[in-house]
Design an enzyme around this catalytic site. Structure first.
Site, PDB file in Angstrom:
ATOM      1  NE  ARG A 100      36.864  41.125  39.879  1.00  0.00           N
ATOM      2  CZ  ARG A 100      36.313  39.971  40.116  1.00  0.00           C
ATOM      3  NH1 ARG A 100      35.025  40.114  40.645  1.00  0.00           N
ATOM      4  NH2 ARG A 100      37.037  38.679  40.074  1.00  0.00           N
ATOM      5  CG  HIS A 145      36.348  35.201  36.621  1.00  0.00           C
ATOM      6  ND1 HIS A 145      36.003  36.475  37.230  1.00  0.00           N
ATOM      7  CD2 HIS A 145      35.373  34.284  36.835  1.00  0.00           C
ATOM      8  CE1 HIS A 145      34.848  35.998  37.893  1.00  0.00           C
ATOM      9  NE2 HIS A 145      34.452  35.019  37.497  1.00  0.00           N
ATOM     10  CD  GLU A 190      32.901  33.840  43.228  1.00  0.00           C
ATOM     11  OE1 GLU A 190      32.487  32.572  42.630  1.00  0.00           O
ATOM     12  OE2 GLU A 190      32.181  34.788  43.110  1.00  0.00           O
ATOM     13  CG  ASN A 328      33.315  37.991  44.302  1.00  0.00           C
ATOM     14  OD1 ASN A 328      33.728  39.042  44.211  1.00  0.00           O
ATOM     15  ND2 ASN A 328      33.398  37.084  43.187  1.00  0.00           N
ATOM     16  CE1 TYR A 330      26.160  37.961  42.676  1.00  0.00           C
ATOM     17  CE2 TYR A 330      28.227  36.943  43.697  1.00  0.00           C
ATOM     18  CZ  TYR A 330      27.561  37.599  42.667  1.00  0.00           C
ATOM     19  OH  TYR A 330      28.322  37.965  41.572  1.00  0.00           O
ATOM     20  CD  GLU A 395      31.761  38.176  41.054  1.00  0.00           C
ATOM     21  OE1 GLU A 395      30.764  37.576  41.328  1.00  0.00           O
ATOM     22  OE2 GLU A 395      32.808  37.763  40.260  1.00  0.00           O
TER      23      GLU A 395
END
Ligand SMILES: *[C@@H]1O[C@H](CO)[C@@H](O)[C@H](O)[C@H]1NC(C)=O
Ligand SMILES: *[C@@H]1O[C@H](CO)[C@@H](O)[C@H](O)[C@H]1NC(C)=O
Ligand SMILES: *[C@@H]1O[C@H](CO)[C@@H](O)[C@H](O)[C@H]1NC(C)=O
Ligand SMILES: *[C@@H]1O[C@H](CO)[C@@H](O)[C@H](O)[C@H]1NC(C)=O
Ligand SMILES: *[C@@H]1O[C@H](CO)[C@@H](O)[C@H](O)[C@H]1NC(C)=O
Length: 504
Positions: A100, A145, A190, A328, A330, A395
């Site tokens: 990606r 991005h 995002e 994504n 985290y 991600e």
């Protein structure tokens, strides 16, 4: 007593087996895809070669080095503009199924607009795509991005609705040029992150502080740009190219400080995930967002809600424009209701305070604490809220300060992916793919090069920008060849390894 313990032990072992079924094996299901990722500004460098135009991150880092932790920028970064063949060889060697990467808008369109297409700029992405395909790696392309042309920012960037048509024109050029090889597209990465950090704060370009207004306006135009691009793909390319188009959201997970407080968790999810995803799946913002932002706006004296409204026409355009759910993930936040509201004071649109449990392991990033169960909570919430859509984890990764012996990164991957596999196998979450962030250490936005997410070290202090494998890269190589999570190595060899100059 002894027999009692043995019985309990056996009973527990049976229960564990049953509840985890083949999860205990920690294998990836057949057909599951595993890839890795990067973003143009974070890795390419070559910021001013050929006819490339200036983008917001060029502008921001050159004009405000004091806002970047180490004062540095992406002028060179990983030099991937020149080293893309080496990058592809590395990705192939590790064994990833897909890569990606994102495209730099101002590299392809130097004026920012569709009147001039940079031959070199477009050729770079054709080269990269061809190199991936020739090596059996699927290209997964992010159209945007965070690095839009500065000229567009001079006119308000994502707060100006005209960006919608400029974005669609840019995307059309990419579909035309690359769509024969690229079958999986991500329009925008995002929005929840850059809309807030870039239009209500100074941790991301363009760093305009438009409190209470900026992020919602930005998000509104992002949804329009995404949806119009999706419809344009439907009309002009889908039949011949047969690809899929989605958006990628940055999703935290939420856990209440008071375990019976399900409302704060639900509201927090709606204000993060629902903000972008609810319109994509149901046509409009979540009800709780509409009521809460209207309430707080009124309390603040605004004549109308700071959350913009969609016309019926726009609802019809936006509803149903996500071919798969790009996630994504985290970290997790703890949530609880803002106590000020009991006194009739409305300080936060959601009414929910987000914090962190400081007993969770820290990373190199101040917003990022390790809480693996949160990943499962998030995936099950998506399953329930959006009728179990196909999910691509676009991600997931860990930040440290760059050591080659990155045991903590391996632990993070192991624990998070285990949660994902349980959500997938035991709970039926429709997760199709998992993406390692990131293939290389790279320019980590406002943190410069001080926070490292790579499974490969990059020597940024030397013009050669040489790549060196970290321990986690070797671990991934084994995971990919066995298609099964591998145990986390114990940290015994660390002392024996030779330290690089920057590690001393
Ligand atoms: C490009 O930028 C570098 C600094 O990163 C500078 O040294 C160089 O002169 C610039 N090249 C051109 C053609 O402007
Ligand atoms: C693309 O590949 C061709 C052929 O290898 C090479 O001549 C050219 O420099 C490359 N262009 C870019 C921008 O990478
Ligand atoms: C936890 O939440 C429940 C339900 O909202 C509430 O009844 C209870 O008082 C809360 N407990 C604490 C310690 O705040
Ligand atoms: C959104 O699309 C779904 C599926 O086509 C449909 O059932 C729903 O009514 C639409 N929602 C709105 C608000 O138009
Ligand atoms: C970078 O790698 C190249 C090729 O292996 C080598 O010749 C060069 O000396 C390395 N540079 C540094 C600074 O280590």
């Amino acid at each position: 007593m002894k027999h009692y313990f043995i019985a309990v032990t056996i009973f527990c072992a049976i229960i564990t087996r049953i509840s985890c079924c083949d999860v205990v094996k920690l294998t990836f299901p057949s057909g599951f895809r595993i890839g890795t990722a990067s973003a143009s500004y974070q890795v390419e460098g070559a910021w001013n070669v050929s006819d490339k135009g200036e983008n917001v991150w060029d502008h921001w880092t050159h004009n405000h080095p004091e806002l970047i932790t180490d004062g540095r920028n992406g002028d060179v970064a990983c030099n991937s503009y020149y080293k893309y063949k080496e990058d592809v060889a590395l990705i192939k060697n590790i064994g990833f199924d897909y890569y990606r990467f994102s495209i730099s808008w101002s590299r392809v369109l130097p004026t920012g607009f569709a009147n001039v297409i940079s031959e070199d700029g477009l050729q770079y992405y054709k080269n990269l795509t061809a190199e991936l395909v020739a090596n059996g790696i699927e290209p997964v392309v992010t159209i945007y991005h965070w690095d839009h042309p500065q000229v567009i920012e001079n006119m308000g960037g994502w707060t100006n609705e005209l960006i919608v048509d400029w974005f669609v024109a840019y995307a059309r050029i990419l579909f035309e040029a690359l769509g024969d090889s690229v079958k999986r597209w991500i329009t925008i990465n995002e929005p929840d992150t850059f809309c807030e950090a870039g239009y209500e704060g100074t941790t991301k370009a363009p760093g305009k502080v438009i409190s209470g207004i900026g992020k919602y306006l930005c998000g509104h135009n992002v949804l329009k740009a995404h949806a119009k691009t999706y419809r344009m793909y439907d009309e002009e390319f889908r039949e011949s190219q047969q690809g899929e188009v989605s958006i990628v959201l940055a999703l935290a997970s939420y856990v209440a400080t008071n375990s019976s407080d399900t409302e704060s968790v639900e509201t927090a999810f709606q204000f993060n995930c629902g903000w972008m995803a609810h319109p994509l799946y149901f046509g409009d913002y979540p009800e709780v967002m509409k009521t809460r932002v209207a309430l707080v706006s009124e309390y603040q004296g605004y004549p109308r809600s700071r959350l913009p409204e969609f016309s019926d026409e726009w609802i019809a355009i936006i509803n149903g424009t996500n071919d798969y759910f790009g996630v994504n993930h985290y970290s997790t936040n703890l949530v609880y209701p803002d106590p000020a509201e009991e006194l009739g004071v409305y300080r936060i649109d959601s009414g929910v305070i987000r914090t962190i449990d400081f007993s969770w392991p820290a990373t190199a990033s101040n917003w990022f604490y390790v809480y693996p169960p949160g990943f499962g909570v998030l995936l099950r919430w998506i399953r329930d809220e959006y009728n179990n859509p196909p999910v691509w984890i676009t991600e997931n990764g860990y930040s440290d300060s760059g050591q080659l012996d990155d045991y903590e990164r391996i632990s993070y991957y192991y624990d998070y992916i285990k949660e994902m596999l349980i959500a997938l196998k035991r709970d039926g979450c429709n997760v199709e793919a998992y993406t390692v962030w990131s293939i290389l250490d790279n320019f980590e936005w406002h943190a410069g090069y001080t926070e490292r997410f790579g499974i490969t070290h990059v020597e940024f202090d030397d013009a050669d920008t040489n790549r060196t494998a970290k321990l986690s890269q070797n671990w991934w190589m084994k995971v990919l060849s066995k298609r099964k999570l591998q145990s986390v190595p114990t940290n015994t060899a660390a002392a024996a390894r030779t330290l690089l100059p920057w590690q001393k």
